[in-house]
Write a protein that holds these residues in place. Structure first.
Motif, PDB file in Angstrom:
ATOM      1  N   SER A   1      31.640 -72.101  25.184  1.00 32.97           N
ATOM      2  CA  SER A   1      30.351 -72.572  25.674  1.00 32.97           C
ATOM      3  C   SER A   1      29.703 -71.513  26.547  1.00 32.97           C
ATOM      4  CB  SER A   1      30.533 -73.865  26.457  1.00 32.97           C
ATOM      5  OG  SER A   1      29.292 -74.344  26.906  1.00 32.97           O
TER       6      SER A   1
ATOM      7  N   TRP B   1      34.300 -75.410  25.637  1.00 32.96           N
ATOM      8  CA  TRP B   1      34.001 -74.968  24.284  1.00 32.96           C
ATOM      9  C   TRP B   1      32.913 -75.866  23.718  1.00 32.96           C
ATOM     10  CZ3 TRP B   1      36.537 -71.013  21.532  1.00 32.96           C
ATOM     11  CH2 TRP B   1      37.545 -70.364  22.266  1.00 32.96           C
ATOM     12  N   ARG B   2      32.176 -75.363  22.732  1.00 33.13           N
ATOM     13  CA  ARG B   2      31.112 -76.136  22.108  1.00 33.13           C
ATOM     14  C   ARG B   2      31.330 -76.137  20.603  1.00 33.13           C
ATOM     15  NH1 ARG B   2      26.963 -78.903  24.323  1.00 33.13           N
ATOM     16  NH2 ARG B   2      26.858 -77.423  26.043  1.00 33.13           N
TER      17      ARG B   2
ATOM     18  N   ARG C   1      30.798 -80.805  23.688  1.00 28.55           N
ATOM     19  CA  ARG C   1      31.330 -79.843  24.665  1.00 28.55           C
ATOM     20  C   ARG C   1      32.662 -80.387  25.153  1.00 28.55           C
ATOM     21  NH1 ARG C   1      29.993 -78.634  30.393  1.00 28.55           N
ATOM     22  NH2 ARG C   1      30.129 -76.390  30.633  1.00 28.55           N
TER      23      ARG C   1
END
Length: 123
Positions: free
Chosen positions: A26, A45-46, A53
Motif C-alpha cells: 500500500s 498491502w492493497r 487493504r
C-alpha cells in the motif's frame, strides 16, 4: 505468516477477501496506522482486484522508495524548469496586478477624501 521482508509485489501473498494474488504494498498511510501496527514487523498491502487493504509481511521496497517529487526533479531539463517558471509567473501575475491596483486605488481615494476642500474666491 512470513515475518521477513518481501518485495513490493509478493507472489505468495493473497487477498484475504477475494483470494486474488494481485496484491501490492500500500502506498497510502493513515494517522492510526502506527497504532494499528504497533511494534510488529508488518506493513499494509492493497489488493489490485477488490481494493481491500490488509496487513501482511513487511514490504521493504515500499519503505525505501523515494518520493515522486524527488524522482521527478532529478530528470528535469532546463526547458522543463523554464516552462514551470513561466506557468508559475502566469498563474501569479494577474492576481498580483489586481492586488496592487486595488491598493493604489484605495490610497488614491483616501487621499482625495482627506484633501482640503477647494475655496472659491469671488472677486
Amino acid at each position: 505468516m512470513n515475518n521477513g521482508p518481501v518485495g513490493a509485489e509478493s507472489p505468495g501473498l493473497t487477498c484475504p477477501q477475494c483470494d486474488s494474488s494481485e496484491v501490492r504494498a500500500s502506498r497510502s498511510s493513515y494517522p492510526k496506522d502506527k497504532e494499528t501496527i504497533g511494534d510488529k514487523v508488518v506493513s499494509f498491502w492493497r489488493c489490485g482486484n477488490c481494493g481491500a487493504r490488509f496487513l501482511g509481511p513487511l514490504a521493504v521496497a515500499a519503505h525505501e522508495k523515494r518520493s515522486r517529487r524527488f524522482i521527478a526533479k532529478q530528470g528535469k531539463s532546463s526547458l522543463d524548469r523554464d516552462l514551470r517558471a513561466a506557468r508559475t509567473l502566469k498563474r501569479w501575475l494577474f492576481p498580483a496586478i489586481v492586488i496592487l491596483a486595488t491598493i493604489f486605488v484605495v490610497i488614491y481615494l483616501l487621499d482625495k477624501r482627506d484633501a482640503p476642500a477647494e475655496q472659491i474666491i469671488n472677486p
